[in-house]
Structures are given as C-alpha cells and as structure tokens.
Design an enzyme around this catalytic site. Structure first.
Site, mmCIF file in Angstrom:
data_model
loop_
_atom_site.group_PDB
_atom_site.id
_atom_site.type_symbol
_atom_site.label_atom_id
_atom_site.label_comp_id
_atom_site.label_asym_id
_atom_site.label_seq_id
_atom_site.Cartn_x
_atom_site.Cartn_y
_atom_site.Cartn_z
ATOM 1 N N SER A 1 0.826 -1.210 0.000
ATOM 2 C CA SER A 1 0.000 0.000 0.000
ATOM 3 C C SER A 1 0.862 1.264 0.000
ATOM 4 C CB SER A 1 -0.965 -0.010 1.186
ATOM 5 O OG SER A 1 -0.243 -0.245 2.361
ATOM 6 N N ASP B 1 -4.205 -0.621 -1.891
ATOM 7 C CA ASP B 1 -4.658 -0.962 -0.552
ATOM 8 C C ASP B 1 -5.210 -2.392 -0.548
ATOM 9 O OD1 ASP B 1 -5.721 1.146 1.863
ATOM 10 O OD2 ASP B 1 -6.360 -0.971 1.887
ATOM 11 N N HIS C 1 9.978 -20.700 9.633
ATOM 12 C CA HIS C 1 11.290 -20.669 8.958
ATOM 13 C C HIS C 1 12.322 -21.569 9.637
ATOM 14 C CE1 HIS C 1 12.427 -17.539 11.912
ATOM 15 N NE2 HIS C 1 13.672 -17.813 11.609
ATOM 16 N N LYS D 1 15.797 -24.271 8.278
ATOM 17 C CA LYS D 1 17.180 -24.201 8.767
ATOM 18 C C LYS D 1 17.873 -25.542 8.583
ATOM 19 C CE LYS D 1 16.540 -20.677 12.345
ATOM 20 N NZ LYS D 1 17.543 -19.657 12.547
ATOM 21 N N GLU E 1 17.779 -14.744 22.812
ATOM 22 C CA GLU E 1 18.192 -13.656 21.927
ATOM 23 C C GLU E 1 18.713 -12.513 22.792
ATOM 24 O OE1 GLU E 1 15.284 -14.177 18.118
ATOM 25 O OE2 GLU E 1 14.377 -13.375 19.936
ATOM 26 N N ASP F 1 4.900 -16.409 19.778
ATOM 27 C CA ASP F 1 5.824 -15.950 18.741
ATOM 28 C C ASP F 1 6.803 -17.053 18.329
ATOM 29 O OD1 ASP F 1 7.123 -14.092 17.026
ATOM 30 O OD2 ASP F 1 8.593 -13.618 18.585
ATOM 31 N N HIS G 1 8.493 -22.474 16.453
ATOM 32 C CA HIS G 1 9.905 -22.834 16.263
ATOM 33 C C HIS G 1 10.386 -23.903 17.252
ATOM 34 C CE1 HIS G 1 9.716 -19.472 13.683
ATOM 35 N NE2 HIS G 1 10.227 -18.539 14.449
ATOM 36 N N LYS H 1 13.803 -12.852 25.206
ATOM 37 C CA LYS H 1 14.466 -11.682 24.621
ATOM 38 C C LYS H 1 15.341 -11.056 25.704
ATOM 39 C CE LYS H 1 11.800 -11.460 20.754
ATOM 40 N NZ LYS H 1 12.351 -11.723 19.425
HETATM 41 C C1 BG6 Z 1 10.668 -14.957 14.383
HETATM 42 C C2 BG6 Z 1 10.155 -14.247 15.602
HETATM 43 O O1 BG6 Z 1 9.716 -15.887 13.916
HETATM 44 O O2 BG6 Z 1 11.870 -15.654 14.713
HETATM 45 C C3 BG6 Z 1 11.207 -13.300 16.170
HETATM 46 O O3 BG6 Z 1 8.982 -13.504 15.268
HETATM 47 C C4 BG6 Z 1 12.510 -14.036 16.390
HETATM 48 O O4 BG6 Z 1 10.758 -12.709 17.383
HETATM 49 C C5 BG6 Z 1 12.921 -14.813 15.136
HETATM 50 O O5 BG6 Z 1 13.517 -13.074 16.711
HETATM 51 C C6 BG6 Z 1 14.140 -15.679 15.377
HETATM 52 O O6 BG6 Z 1 14.581 -16.236 14.177
HETATM 53 P P1 BG6 Z 1 16.099 -16.680 14.003
HETATM 54 O O7 BG6 Z 1 16.137 -17.365 12.674
HETATM 55 O O8 BG6 Z 1 16.926 -15.428 14.039
HETATM 56 O O9 BG6 Z 1 16.422 -17.590 15.151
#
Ligand code: BG6
Length: 462
Positions: free
Chosen positions: A42, A83, A166, A170, A204, A223, A228, A314
C-alpha cells in the site's frame, strides 16, 4: 511443477527487506529463480524507489554481490501499489499476472489479512491456479487457528497452502534428523532407557526491536515456542518416517505432538524484561511475556517420564539456539563423582554438535575429566543455505516437505491451550540475565550452561 511468477504481498515491509529479497537474490545467483516478481504494497512507492530498496536490502546483507545476478533480479521485479482493502488492487494484480500459469502468492503481512486477501484473490480468479504461502503465526490459539483454517479452506485446499515456520528451513534443524537416523550409534540410546532429560534454549540478546505493536499482542509463547521450539522438539523426538516424503514426515510429526501432555500451569514461568512497558506500541499494563520456560512430557513408549525443559527469551545474555540431551548416569560411579554425559546440538550461528564424554584424567588415579568431541559444520562443509532461500525454492517447486500441515499446527496450539487461557503472572527480569530466577527452579540442579559459557567450561576442561 515450477511456478512461473511470484507475487509478494508486504513487499515494502520488514520481512521482505530483511529476509525475502536477500533470499531471492541467492536463488537468482544460483540460476534457480528466473521468474517475474510482483510486489504488492500500500506504500505509494515508485518503481525506482522500490528497486532501490530491493537493491539496498540485498547489498546490506550480501557483502559481495554478483552484479549480473542482482541486475537480473531487479529487472524481474515490479511493484503494484494498492490498498489490501480495495478490490481494485486485486483487479490490477489479476491483469498483471493473467499470462502466468502457476503463480506463488506469498503473504508476508499481518495474519488478520490472510483470509481477506485469499477471498479477494479468489474473486478475481487467481486462487485456482496459485500456491499461497502464509507466514506464521497461524492463529493465536486453537480456536482462531481452526477458524482461519476453515476460512482459507473455503477457497484453497491444503495442497495449495504453504504455512511457513522458517525453522523448518534451517539446515541445522534438519540435521537433527540426519544425526539421529543416519548414525546407528545414537538411535538405540535415544529413549527413556538412556536419556535422563532434554533441555532446549532459544535465547536472543536483543529486545523487541521496534516490533512492540505486533509483539505485545503475541508474546514469546505464541511468537516462537508454539512454532519454532516445538518444531525443533519434534525433529529431536519423532519416530523415523517410513521415507523422506512430505506426508511420511508429517505423519510422524503429528504422532509425537499428539503425545505431548497438556502443559501444567505450575510447570511454566513467564517473564518480562524490565523496561518492556516503555517500548513503543506496548500497552502500559501489558502482561505479555518476553520470556517463557516450561517443563513438558511426551507420554509415549519412547519418552515416557523424561522431563523436557524449554526456555526462550528476549534480552538474554547472548543469542543461542541449543539442545542438550543428557544421558543417565552409569549404574555405579566407579571413578568418583558423577559427571555429565550429553550431546549438545548448537543450532544457531556456527552450528555443530558436541558430545561430552568422560575420559581418564592423566596421572596415577583412576578419575575422570570431561572432554568434548566437537564438530562445527560450516568449518567442515562451508556455508549453509539460508532458511528463506530454501523455503522460497520449495514453494516455487511445490514441495511441502519443509512446511507445516494443518493437523500439526492445530495440535501444537492444543498443547498450549490451557496455558494461553490461564496464563501464570509475568515476573520481571533484568535485561542481560537468563530470565526470572524462578525459571532456574524448574530444572533440578539448574539449566546446563549454553553458548559461550559452555564453550568456556569445555575449553577449561582440556
Ligand atoms: C521470528 C520471531 O519468527 O523468529 C522473532 O517472530 C525471532 O521474534 C525470530 O527473533 C528468530 O529467528 P532466528 O532465525 O533469528 O532464530
């Protein structure tokens, strides 16, 4: 069949900039892309501004770009401004891609738009021939995930949906399967008879980085833990699939996820780093967790009774993703003190495996000392492929192997259902610590050291 176009919703967003454009460049550089790419957003950017942004996103993450590959990528890109609420946007998109037989539509946008966009794509006749990629999180609890699935399924069958996590892209995570099922040495001891506990840490060393608005409605459990961490746990604990097809994999994943006992609230510690409430976009009374630790059990033949500890947060002392599989003590301590015998998987940067052994300490006495057998995969094999490169390639080729199937997604929400409905209070913790001290009490004897602290101990032992 390989897709012949890529449509990217959220083309001016953060994910596109940080992950997707560099990944598309990598595919182009390997000669594997070669398709028209239509960004949709947008933001009223001109084509020039869009391409400048793509270029700087690639250059920022790829110190040595191949100019020909980058130019080819830029030449294949165009932006459609519109939009997401406006049906005209979809009419324009349909016109732009009318000559393409099999587009991949990637929704790199907030999940509340998924169903709406699918509906609009359907109205202009695109969905029948498209693959649709959706980012995580898929829902925010069991009910909303079910509802989202039901909405999408009125338009798209499961085979056309590619749900991203994702971590499944990996290489280090995939390597867990290879470690277990390609080495006869380990599989016979990978069970309750030999393993005393499993610990997983995803930490992290940074905060929420300007993502307050998104993060505050989500928190660490939704999250990263629901997706993950549970994916990593699945790879570590599932039974061997009968073959390496996507369905065989998914069938085993759902089996192990279904055996995870619903989490007991008393086995959970939620934390929030000090200063979180002052972050932009965060509600002033927010009780969203930026840290969560829990104990869980897999009630199946292989893992019954083995405690599994997960933690993620975090603003931790460092960024690490590690799993430690601790073995039971021998039946008699012939050499003095009991000592740790474990496999440590380093799944983040510089991924590799350490096997911590007891060896005889030099000298006249028969006493032991810990030593590590270590391997670092990048040093052995060279660079890994990035997760988004691998996932984009798979979506373009129509391979579901590295995506999540709906039954597994729903099951992972089911495991956390009680916990999300009745969260325990959040406990403050100082940035740069390993979270609230209450989390240490979850693990008898405390968490095994990870990251550089573990490396230091290992170095000291040599
Ligand atoms: C994301 C989360 O899916 O994965 C983030 O929303 C997180 O909060 C991230 O920092 C971590 O991914 P990676 O590949 O850096 O471990």
């Amino acid at each position: 069949m390989k897709a012949d176009a890529l449509v990217l919703f959220g083309a001016t967003g953060d994910l596109a900039k940080k992950k997707l454009f560099p990944a598309l460049y990598d595919l182009e550089d390997l000669g594997e892309l070669d398709v028209q790419i239509f960004g949709v957003a947008s933001s009223k950017w001109t084509q020039e501004v869009f391409k400048e942004n793509v270029e700087s996103a690639v250059r920022a993450r790829k110190p040595e770009v191949d100019e020909a590959a980058l130019n080819k990528l830029l030449g294949e890109m165009q932006l459609i401004v519109g939009d997401y609420e406006d049906p005209q946007t979809f009419v324009a998109l349909a016109e732009a891609i009318k000559d393409f037989k099999l587009p991949v539509i990637y929704l790199a946008i907030a999940p509340e738009y998924f169903a709406k966009i699918a509906y609009e794509l359907d109205r202009v006749g695109i969905t029948k021939r498209a693959r649709v990629v959706v980012e995580k999180p898929f829902g925010r609890d069991l009910d909303s995930a079910r509802a989202l699935d039901a909405e999408l399924k009125t338009i798209l069958p499961e085979e056309q949906i590619y749900r991203i996590d994702h971590y499944l892209g990996k290489e280090a995570v995939e390597d867990l399967l290879v470690f277990r099922f390609a080495n006869t040495l380990f599989e016979p001891v990978w069970n309750r008879n030999y393993v005393s506990s499993i610990q997983m840490t995803m930490a992290e060393n940074f905060g929420i980085e300007g993502r307050g608005k998104f993060y505050d409605g989500v928190g660490a459990t939704r999250d990263v833990l629901q997706n993950h961490l549970l994916q990593v746990l699945t790879m570590l604990t599932m039974e061997p699939p009968i073959d390496m097809t996507s369905d065989a994999m998914q069938n085993e994943k759902i089996k192990v996820l279904s055996a995870i006992r619903d989490i007991n609230k008393n086995d959970v510690v939620r934390g929030q780093f000090e200063g979180y409430l002052d972050e932009a976009g965060v509600n002033e009374n927010s009780d969203t967790e930026t840290f969560v630790a829990m104990k869980m059990f897999i009630d199946n033949w292989r893992w019954a009774g083995v405690p599994i500890y997960l933690r993620t947060g975090k603003k931790m002392p460092e960024t690490v993703l590690e799993v430690i599989v601790e073995f039971k003590q021998p039946p008699r301590a012939l050499f003095g003190k009991a000592a740790s015998n474990h496999v440590r998987f380093r799944l983040g940067a510089k991924d590799g495996v350490d096997i911590s052994l007891q060896a005889k300490k030099p000298g006249t006495k028969l006493v032991t000392e810990s030593v590590d057998l270590s391997v670092e995969f990048v040093a052995e094999f060279g660079d890994r492929q990035g997760p988004y490169e691998r996932l984009l390639r798979a979506a373009m080729l129509g391979d579901h192997f590295r995506f999540t199937r709906i039954d597994a997604v729903l099951q992972s929400w089911q495991i956390l259902e009680d916990l999300l409905k009745n969260p325990s209070p959040v406990i403050g913790y100082e940035g740069g610590s390993w979270g609230p001290t209450e989390a240490d009490d979850l693990v008898p004897g405390g968490w095994t050291k990870v990251g550089t602290e573990a490396d230091e101990i290992n170095k000291g032992a040599h």
